[in-house]
Motif scaffolding. Structure first.
Motif, mmCIF file in Angstrom:
data_model
loop_
_atom_site.group_PDB
_atom_site.id
_atom_site.type_symbol
_atom_site.label_atom_id
_atom_site.label_comp_id
_atom_site.label_asym_id
_atom_site.label_seq_id
_atom_site.Cartn_x
_atom_site.Cartn_y
_atom_site.Cartn_z
ATOM 1 N N ASP A 150 0.782 -1.276 0.069
ATOM 2 C CA ASP A 150 -0.070 0.034 0.020
ATOM 3 C C ASP A 150 0.818 1.187 0.022
ATOM 4 N N ILE A 151 0.716 1.927 -1.009
ATOM 5 C CA ILE A 151 1.472 3.283 -1.237
ATOM 6 C C ILE A 151 0.705 4.300 -0.260
ATOM 7 N N ASP A 152 0.796 4.452 1.083
ATOM 8 C CA ASP A 152 0.249 5.513 1.922
ATOM 9 C C ASP A 152 0.936 6.468 1.668
ATOM 10 N N SER A 153 2.377 6.658 1.396
ATOM 11 C CA SER A 153 2.963 7.901 1.047
ATOM 12 C C SER A 153 4.265 7.550 0.247
ATOM 13 N N ILE A 154 4.521 8.584 -0.690
ATOM 14 C CA ILE A 154 5.878 8.325 -1.469
ATOM 15 C C ILE A 154 6.945 8.845 -0.850
ATOM 16 N N SER A 155 7.004 9.869 -0.059
ATOM 17 C CA SER A 155 8.212 10.343 0.405
ATOM 18 C C SER A 155 7.925 10.932 2.015
ATOM 19 N N GLU A 215 -6.992 14.206 3.694
ATOM 20 C CA GLU A 215 -7.464 14.824 4.586
ATOM 21 C C GLU A 215 -7.616 13.753 5.884
ATOM 22 N N GLY A 216 -7.560 14.362 7.020
ATOM 23 C CA GLY A 216 -7.634 13.537 8.241
ATOM 24 C C GLY A 216 -6.912 12.103 8.162
ATOM 25 N N PHE A 217 -7.534 10.941 8.221
ATOM 26 C CA PHE A 217 -6.992 9.807 8.165
ATOM 27 C C PHE A 217 -6.393 9.382 6.906
ATOM 28 N N ASP A 218 -6.824 10.077 5.624
ATOM 29 C CA ASP A 218 -6.118 9.974 4.552
ATOM 30 C C ASP A 218 -4.896 10.660 4.307
ATOM 31 N N TYR A 249 -10.078 6.193 3.527
ATOM 32 C CA TYR A 249 -10.550 5.894 5.067
ATOM 33 C C TYR A 249 -12.118 6.142 4.988
ATOM 34 N N TYR A 250 -12.536 7.307 4.390
ATOM 35 C CA TYR A 250 -13.914 7.616 4.478
ATOM 36 C C TYR A 250 -14.999 7.213 3.772
ATOM 37 N N HIS A 265 -8.324 1.469 2.652
ATOM 38 C CA HIS A 265 -7.494 2.081 3.579
ATOM 39 C C HIS A 265 -7.699 1.524 5.109
ATOM 40 N N PHE A 266 -6.573 1.263 6.167
ATOM 41 C CA PHE A 266 -6.884 0.682 7.419
ATOM 42 C C PHE A 266 -7.707 -0.404 7.289
ATOM 43 N N LEU A 267 -7.718 -1.201 6.196
ATOM 44 C CA LEU A 267 -8.352 -2.554 6.114
ATOM 45 C C LEU A 267 -9.839 -2.384 6.552
ATOM 46 N N ARG A 268 -10.425 -1.025 6.438
ATOM 47 C CA ARG A 268 -12.142 -0.527 6.935
ATOM 48 C C ARG A 268 -12.681 -1.366 5.867
ATOM 49 N N SER A 269 -13.132 -2.562 6.017
ATOM 50 C CA SER A 269 -13.798 -3.234 5.249
ATOM 51 C C SER A 269 -15.347 -3.481 5.884
#
Length: 387
Positions: A150-155, A215-218, A249-250, A265-269
């Motif tokens: 999961d690419i949550d951030s590149i840098s 935004e937020g958790f994203d 996340y939302y 995201h966050f495995l929010r299934s």
């Protein structure tokens, strides 16, 4: 389609799935309490639960089998209902507990209560059924290997907020090095990951890309049109990696042309989330693991089509069991294992997948490789188990 027709479609699919897709073997199995069916079938599975009426707990202690004559067997434990209960996620209609991220967690599940998360019950049912049918059990090995990221951030240091944060923490040297060349940024671990993954024969590499507002958790969100992401995208495609969609996340589920593969995201299934995925045209979901404990959330090592437990509809959405996520092993609010403990747990789980000729799906974040954790040393050790 009427309700009885839906139930028949679901039962037929689950029996064939339990037979590892062998339709001829499945045709020799009847799901009925009428023992006269043994005249035309070799195995009867007796229904002890009723699909479509109300959700009850499955029978998990042992499978009761009678063999009244040679080549004939009666399974008195309802292994079809067991399969329905776990692959449909019916448990989440039975138990409404959720964590602060609105996730159904392992410690809420009957699997956690009975310490069953590390045992793929449905695959054990499948092996028993094949043996009773005198059919060969699939040889040990991997059906597929999915090395996902999961690419949550590149840098870490190439955004304004990242620069300011780094300078405040006295990391000026690291900030300027990353600004001069992204390869110096601790989160830009893609070349290393691709090199490691490329040593596993036949593995599919999938990188899930965020499509959010950041935004937020994203947070953080990288620009999908910026130079940094274009560099990553070119690198991934040059190494034959696939791109998947990492949802917000939302709950926002974008329709993306380049991929029908999704991970939340966050495995929010949730059940509504899976129905939305199918409605949006996604065919493959890789979210099916627990954030707080590694193991077999679906109680299988094999991909399976999702059955909507409310409507009893056999959908076109395939669920891929997620066996291990990096932060599940290390985070203090999850399993909080040492590196050695994490390795031995992964070794046991991978052995289970291999024994059942299942699909191994791992999730390692590119940023966890660059953080001050044991994951950069652990990950290659785990990949060695797959070669």
């Amino acid at each position: 389609m009427t309700k009885p027709e839906k139930i028949k479609e679901v039962v037929d699919y689950l029996i064939t799935w339990l037979c590892y897709g062998d339709e001829q073997a499945a045709s020799r199995v009847a799901y009925t309490a009428d023992e006269k069916a043994l005249e035309d079938h070799d195995v009867i599975i007796v229904p002890n639960r009723q699909l479509g009426n109300y959700i009850v707990l499955p029978e998990m202690d042992r499978v009761v089998v009678e063999q009244p004559q040679k080549g004939k067997a009666i399974i008195r434990t309802d292994i079809v209902y067991n399969a329905f209960f776990f692959v449909s996620r019916a448990e989440e209609t039975y138990n409404t507990q959720r964590d602060r991220h609105n996730r159904f967690m392992a410690n809420y599940s009957i699997l956690g209560e009975n310490n069953r998360l590390q045992i793929p019950l449905l695959d054990e049912h499948a092996r028993l059924l094949l043996k009773l049918l005198d059919c060969p059990v699939p040889a040990p090995g991997f059906g597929h290997i999915y090395l996902t990221h999961d690419i949550d951030s590149i840098s870490q240091y190439r955004s304004l907020r990242g620069i300011i944060g780094g300078l405040k923490r006295g990391e000026g040297k690291e900030v300027w090095a990353a600004l001069r060349d992204i390869h110096n940024d601790p989160h830009f671990t893609f070349p290393w990951l691709l090199e490691q993954d490329g040593q596993v024969p036949g593995a599919d590499m999938i990188y899930f890309v965020k499509h959010t507002q950041g935004e937020g958790f994203d947070y953080p969100q990288y620009s999908l049109h910026g130079k940094d992401f274009k560099r990553v995208k070119k690198l991934l495609r040059h190494n034959n990696a696939y791109l998947g969609v990492h949802g917000s996340y939302y709950g926002y589920i974008p329709k993306i042309e380049y991929s029908k593969m999704f991970r939340a995201h966050f495995l929010r299934s949730s059940l509504s989330h899976m129905q939305q995925l199918e409605n949006a045209g996604y065919t493959d979901d890789f979210t099916m693991g627990y954030a707080d404990e590694a193991g077999f959330r679906l109680q299988t090592t094999r991909a399976v089509r999702w059955i909507n437990p409310y409507t009893l509809r056999l959908t076109n959405l395939t669920l891929h069991p997620l066996i291990v996520m990096d932060v599940t092993l290390s985070n203090s609010n999850y399993m909080h294992l040492s590196e050695d403990e994490a390795y031995f747990l992964c070794e046991r789980l991978i052995a289970k997948v291999k024994m059942h000729h299942g699909d191994l799906c791992l999730l390692w974040h590119n940023n966890s490789i660059g953080d001050n954790s044991y994951h950069k040393s652990l990950y290659p050790k785990i990949l060695e188990l797959l070669k």
